[in-house]
Design a protein around this motif. Sequence first.
Motif, PDB file in Angstrom:
ATOM      1  N   GLU A 165      63.979  14.193 107.538  1.00 35.64           N
ATOM      2  CA  GLU A 165      65.402  13.856 107.514  1.00 35.64           C
ATOM      3  C   GLU A 165      65.679  12.510 108.183  1.00 35.64           C
ATOM      4  O   GLU A 165      66.705  11.870 107.930  1.00 35.64           O
ATOM      5  CB  GLU A 165      66.230  14.950 108.193  1.00 35.64           C
ATOM      6  CG  GLU A 165      66.076  15.060 109.697  1.00 35.64           C
ATOM      7  CD  GLU A 165      64.853  15.869 110.128  1.00 35.64           C
ATOM      8  OE1 GLU A 165      64.678  16.063 111.341  1.00 35.64           O
ATOM      9  OE2 GLU A 165      64.086  16.296 109.238  1.00 35.64           O
ATOM     10  N   LEU A 166      64.739  12.069 109.029  1.00 35.47           N
ATOM     11  CA  LEU A 166      64.895  10.764 109.680  1.00 35.47           C
ATOM     12  C   LEU A 166      64.907   9.623 108.668  1.00 35.47           C
ATOM     13  O   LEU A 166      65.456   8.552 108.942  1.00 35.47           O
ATOM     14  CB  LEU A 166      63.770  10.536 110.694  1.00 35.47           C
ATOM     15  CG  LEU A 166      63.728  11.449 111.917  1.00 35.47           C
ATOM     16  CD1 LEU A 166      62.454  11.200 112.713  1.00 35.47           C
ATOM     17  CD2 LEU A 166      64.948  11.228 112.805  1.00 35.47           C
ATOM     18  N   LEU A 167      64.277   9.835 107.515  1.00 35.29           N
ATOM     19  CA  LEU A 167      64.115   8.759 106.537  1.00 35.29           C
ATOM     20  C   LEU A 167      65.224   8.716 105.496  1.00 35.29           C
ATOM     21  O   LEU A 167      65.139   7.925 104.552  1.00 35.29           O
ATOM     22  CB  LEU A 167      62.757   8.899 105.828  1.00 35.29           C
ATOM     23  CG  LEU A 167      61.526   8.878 106.725  1.00 35.29           C
ATOM     24  CD1 LEU A 167      60.268   8.852 105.868  1.00 35.29           C
ATOM     25  CD2 LEU A 167      61.547   7.694 107.674  1.00 35.29           C
ATOM     26  N   GLU A 168      66.245   9.549 105.647  1.00 30.82           N
ATOM     27  CA  GLU A 168      67.348   9.533 104.693  1.00 30.82           C
ATOM     28  C   GLU A 168      68.017   8.155 104.701  1.00 30.82           C
ATOM     29  O   GLU A 168      68.442   7.662 105.736  1.00 30.82           O
ATOM     30  CB  GLU A 168      68.366  10.618 105.040  1.00 30.82           C
ATOM     31  CG  GLU A 168      67.839  12.034 104.825  1.00 30.82           C
ATOM     32  CD  GLU A 168      68.873  13.091 105.167  1.00 30.82           C
ATOM     33  OE1 GLU A 168      70.028  12.695 105.453  1.00 30.82           O
ATOM     34  OE2 GLU A 168      68.534  14.280 105.156  1.00 30.82           O
ATOM     35  N   GLY A 169      68.088   7.537 103.542  1.00 32.11           N
ATOM     36  CA  GLY A 169      68.695   6.217 103.426  1.00 32.11           C
ATOM     37  C   GLY A 169      67.753   5.069 103.729  1.00 32.11           C
ATOM     38  O   GLY A 169      68.155   3.907 103.669  1.00 32.11           O
ATOM     39  N   ILE A 170      66.476   5.376 104.047  1.00 32.52           N
ATOM     40  CA  ILE A 170      65.486   4.333 104.366  1.00 32.52           C
ATOM     41  C   ILE A 170      64.523   4.202 103.180  1.00 32.52           C
ATOM     42  O   ILE A 170      63.746   5.118 102.902  1.00 32.52           O
ATOM     43  CB  ILE A 170      64.687   4.661 105.647  1.00 32.52           C
ATOM     44  CG1 ILE A 170      65.626   5.023 106.786  1.00 32.52           C
ATOM     45  CG2 ILE A 170      63.784   3.483 106.014  1.00 32.52           C
ATOM     46  CD1 ILE A 170      66.489   3.894 107.284  1.00 32.52           C
TER      47      ILE A 170
END
Length: 226
Positions: A165-170
Amino acid sequence: MALFEQMRANVGKLLRGIDRYNPENLATLERYVETQAKENAYDLEANLAVLKLYQFNPAFFQTGVTAPILLKALTNLPHTDFTLCKCMIDQAHVSWHPKMGFWGPGGGRFLGFGPKPPHFYPKLCLDLPKTQQEERPIRQILYLGELLETCHFQSFWQALDENMELLEGITGFEDSVRKCEGESQLRVWMSKYGWTEPEPGRILISNQEENIKPKNIVEKIDFDSG
């Protein structure tokens, strides 16, 4: 990428003057961080300017902006971008809370509450203060950075897999890190074997004959008297 290039020119003009310290420009700079994340682009100077404004104006601090700044800095390892960024974050946003539990990589074994043991990352505890819950992504990213900086690549990918979820939008984070991973390993070999880099992109491998240690070989031959 066209939007990034357009914003980069405008932000570049903004950062050249006294306006770089004007908190009224934070909204523009924060949108620029979002654009970097979406378009797989990177501008360290602008991101440092955001963190500096957060230092001067703590009430404006945004976890949702700081997290992608740290993630983008991670993609530029083994350069020092990540260290520069994390040193500009107030300790109040990165300190560990005593109610936060710890699990080892792999998500299995609970290790208890209290001070952070080395090489373990926090899971969300429901009775944490709201601000501690909101700032959890920053602590997770700092832990991932520690793993990458110390070349614990297997643990890094395992921990990342459990916190995607940390990579959402990355965009492009994993591919960028794989390139950094290869470069980090190369730096380890350069240090170990004395390789040098006379110019960017060119590695000079030392003469291996100088590293060969002489060895005495003894052969025993039995003669048949019959």
